[in-house]
Motif scaffolding. Structure first.
Motif, PDB file in Angstrom:
ATOM      1  N   THR A 162       0.848  -1.180   0.000  1.00 44.80           N
ATOM      2  CA  THR A 162       0.000   0.000   0.000  1.00 44.80           C
ATOM      3  C   THR A 162       0.885   1.232   0.000  1.00 44.80           C
ATOM      4  O   THR A 162       2.085   1.145   0.282  1.00 44.80           O
ATOM      5  N   THR A 163       0.317   2.361  -0.292  1.00 39.82           N
ATOM      6  CA  THR A 163       1.047   3.624  -0.273  1.00 39.82           C
ATOM      7  C   THR A 163       0.496   4.475   0.852  1.00 39.82           C
ATOM      8  O   THR A 163      -0.718   4.639   0.980  1.00 39.82           O
ATOM      9  N   ASP A 183      10.400  13.745   8.226  1.00 38.30           N
ATOM     10  CA  ASP A 183      11.090  13.495   9.498  1.00 38.30           C
ATOM     11  C   ASP A 183      10.667  12.158  10.105  1.00 38.30           C
ATOM     12  O   ASP A 183      11.481  11.445  10.695  1.00 38.30           O
ATOM     13  N   LEU A 184       9.407  11.785   9.925  1.00 42.38           N
ATOM     14  CA  LEU A 184       8.939  10.498  10.441  1.00 42.38           C
ATOM     15  C   LEU A 184       9.582   9.342   9.676  1.00 42.38           C
ATOM     16  O   LEU A 184       9.996   8.346  10.277  1.00 42.38           O
ATOM     17  N   ILE A 185       9.686   9.483   8.374  1.00 37.70           N
ATOM     18  CA  ILE A 185      10.339   8.455   7.563  1.00 37.70           C
ATOM     19  C   ILE A 185      11.805   8.313   7.980  1.00 37.70           C
ATOM     20  O   ILE A 185      12.319   7.191   8.106  1.00 37.70           O
ATOM     21  N   GLN A 186      12.481   9.438   8.202  1.00 34.54           N
ATOM     22  CA  GLN A 186      13.887   9.384   8.610  1.00 34.54           C
ATOM     23  C   GLN A 186      14.042   8.675   9.955  1.00 34.54           C
ATOM     24  O   GLN A 186      14.959   7.865  10.136  1.00 34.54           O
ATOM     25  N   GLN A 187      13.146   8.958  10.894  1.00 30.33           N
ATOM     26  CA  GLN A 187      13.195   8.280  12.193  1.00 30.33           C
ATOM     27  C   GLN A 187      12.969   6.782  12.017  1.00 30.33           C
ATOM     28  O   GLN A 187      13.642   5.964  12.662  1.00 30.33           O
ATOM     29  N   ALA A 188      12.020   6.424  11.160  1.00 29.36           N
ATOM     30  CA  ALA A 188      11.734   5.000  10.912  1.00 29.36           C
ATOM     31  C   ALA A 188      12.950   4.317  10.276  1.00 29.36           C
ATOM     32  O   ALA A 188      13.300   3.190  10.645  1.00 29.36           O
ATOM     33  N   LYS A 189      13.606   4.994   9.345  1.00 29.10           N
ATOM     34  CA  LYS A 189      14.782   4.418   8.692  1.00 29.10           C
ATOM     35  C   LYS A 189      15.927   4.236   9.688  1.00 29.10           C
ATOM     36  O   LYS A 189      16.613   3.205   9.671  1.00 29.10           O
ATOM     37  N   LEU A 190      16.113   5.219  10.567  1.00 30.05           N
ATOM     38  CA  LEU A 190      17.165   5.096  11.589  1.00 30.05           C
ATOM     39  C   LEU A 190      16.877   3.934  12.538  1.00 30.05           C
ATOM     40  O   LEU A 190      17.768   3.150  12.865  1.00 30.05           O
ATOM     41  N   ALA A 227      15.040   1.315  11.922  1.00 27.34           N
ATOM     42  CA  ALA A 227      15.179   0.068  11.165  1.00 27.34           C
ATOM     43  C   ALA A 227      16.651  -0.315  11.049  1.00 27.34           C
ATOM     44  O   ALA A 227      17.013  -1.485  11.234  1.00 27.34           O
ATOM     45  N   ALA A 228      17.504   0.653  10.768  1.00 26.57           N
ATOM     46  CA  ALA A 228      18.937   0.371  10.641  1.00 26.57           C
ATOM     47  C   ALA A 228      19.518  -0.101  11.969  1.00 26.57           C
ATOM     48  O   ALA A 228      20.289  -1.064  12.009  1.00 26.57           O
ATOM     49  N   ARG A 229      19.146   0.569  13.063  1.00 30.45           N
ATOM     50  CA  ARG A 229      19.657   0.179  14.383  1.00 30.45           C
ATOM     51  C   ARG A 229      19.221  -1.231  14.754  1.00 30.45           C
ATOM     52  O   ARG A 229      19.974  -1.990  15.352  1.00 30.45           O
ATOM     53  N   ARG A 230      17.998  -1.581  14.400  1.00 30.84           N
ATOM     54  CA  ARG A 230      17.462  -2.911  14.748  1.00 30.84           C
ATOM     55  C   ARG A 230      17.750  -3.964  13.682  1.00 30.84           C
ATOM     56  O   ARG A 230      17.424  -5.127  13.870  1.00 30.84           O
ATOM     57  N   ARG A 231      18.286  -3.518  12.569  1.00 33.31           N
ATOM     58  CA  ARG A 231      18.563  -4.408  11.436  1.00 33.31           C
ATOM     59  C   ARG A 231      17.302  -5.115  10.950  1.00 33.31           C
ATOM     60  O   ARG A 231      17.266  -6.340  10.769  1.00 33.31           O
ATOM     61  N   VAL A 232      16.262  -4.303  10.780  1.00 30.74           N
ATOM     62  CA  VAL A 232      14.991  -4.787  10.228  1.00 30.74           C
ATOM     63  C   VAL A 232      14.564  -3.830   9.122  1.00 30.74           C
ATOM     64  O   VAL A 232      15.189  -2.798   8.906  1.00 30.74           O
ATOM     65  N   THR A 233      13.485  -4.158   8.446  1.00 32.87           N
ATOM     66  CA  THR A 233      12.986  -3.290   7.386  1.00 32.87           C
ATOM     67  C   THR A 233      12.183  -2.130   7.963  1.00 32.87           C
ATOM     68  O   THR A 233      11.693  -2.196   9.102  1.00 32.87           O
ATOM     69  N   VAL A 234      12.044  -1.086   7.158  1.00 33.93           N
ATOM     70  CA  VAL A 234      11.192   0.035   7.560  1.00 33.93           C
ATOM     71  C   VAL A 234       9.757  -0.457   7.722  1.00 33.93           C
ATOM     72  O   VAL A 234       9.049  -0.034   8.644  1.00 33.93           O
ATOM     73  N   SER A 235       9.329  -1.374   6.881  1.00 34.71           N
ATOM     74  CA  SER A 235       7.981  -1.949   7.005  1.00 34.71           C
ATOM     75  C   SER A 235       7.788  -2.598   8.374  1.00 34.71           C
ATOM     76  O   SER A 235       6.732  -2.441   8.995  1.00 34.71           O
ATOM     77  N   ALA A 236       8.806  -3.311   8.854  1.00 30.23           N
ATOM     78  CA  ALA A 236       8.710  -3.963  10.167  1.00 30.23           C
ATOM     79  C   ALA A 236       8.583  -2.917  11.280  1.00 30.23           C
ATOM     80  O   ALA A 236       7.820  -3.103  12.231  1.00 30.23           O
ATOM     81  N   LEU A 252       2.345   0.374  14.569  1.00 31.48           N
ATOM     82  CA  LEU A 252       0.890   0.243  14.466  1.00 31.48           C
ATOM     83  C   LEU A 252       0.351  -0.757  15.486  1.00 31.48           C
ATOM     84  O   LEU A 252      -0.660  -0.504  16.147  1.00 31.48           O
ATOM     85  N   ARG A 253       1.045  -1.891  15.613  1.00 25.87           N
ATOM     86  CA  ARG A 253       0.596  -2.889  16.599  1.00 25.87           C
ATOM     87  C   ARG A 253       0.630  -2.313  18.014  1.00 25.87           C
ATOM     88  O   ARG A 253      -0.295  -2.539  18.809  1.00 25.87           O
ATOM     89  N   ALA A 254       1.674  -1.573  18.349  1.00 23.53           N
ATOM     90  CA  ALA A 254       1.784  -0.966  19.679  1.00 23.53           C
ATOM     91  C   ALA A 254       0.672   0.055  19.893  1.00 23.53           C
ATOM     92  O   ALA A 254       0.071   0.114  20.970  1.00 23.53           O
ATOM     93  N   SER A 255       0.373   0.845  18.875  1.00 24.66           N
ATOM     94  CA  SER A 255      -0.700   1.834  18.977  1.00 24.66           C
ATOM     95  C   SER A 255      -2.049   1.152  19.191  1.00 24.66           C
ATOM     96  O   SER A 255      -2.843   1.566  20.044  1.00 24.66           O
TER      97      SER A 255
END
Length: 86
Positions: free
Chosen positions: A9-10, A16-23, A25-34, A40-43
């Motif tokens: 989906t789009t 800034d939110l995308i950048q935080q998600a990318k950071l 994801a990189a720290r956790r070594r997972v995808t931005v989707s994850a 969303l699950r936490a919310s």
């Protein structure tokens, strides 16, 4: 275990939110989707927990009950009373 179905989906998000998600994801070594799925699950889990949060109302120590004219079944009038509008 149920079969997981993934959908593409789009979603428009602020840069800034995308950048935080990318950071994250990189720290956790997972995808931005994850990262977004986890958020969303936490919310959703917080919403469920909040809906299950039941407040017990107690009467005054003298056992006289609630103040005359207070109807605990009418949320709007209770809020008005608490806000000093009645």
């Amino acid at each position: 275990m149920p079969t997981l179905v993934h959908m593409r989906t789009t979603v428009d998000l602020s840069e800034d939110l995308i950048q935080q998600a990318k950071l994250r994801a990189a720290r956790r070594r997972v995808t931005v989707s994850a990262v977004i799925e986890d958020a969303l699950r936490a919310s959703f889990a917080r919403d469920v927990a909040a809906a299950q949060n039941i407040v017990k109302l107690t009467t005054d120590p003298g056992g006289r009950g609630v103040r005359p004219g207070v109807n605990l079944d009418d949320n709007a009038s209770v809020r008005d009373l608490m806000d000093g509008l009645e």
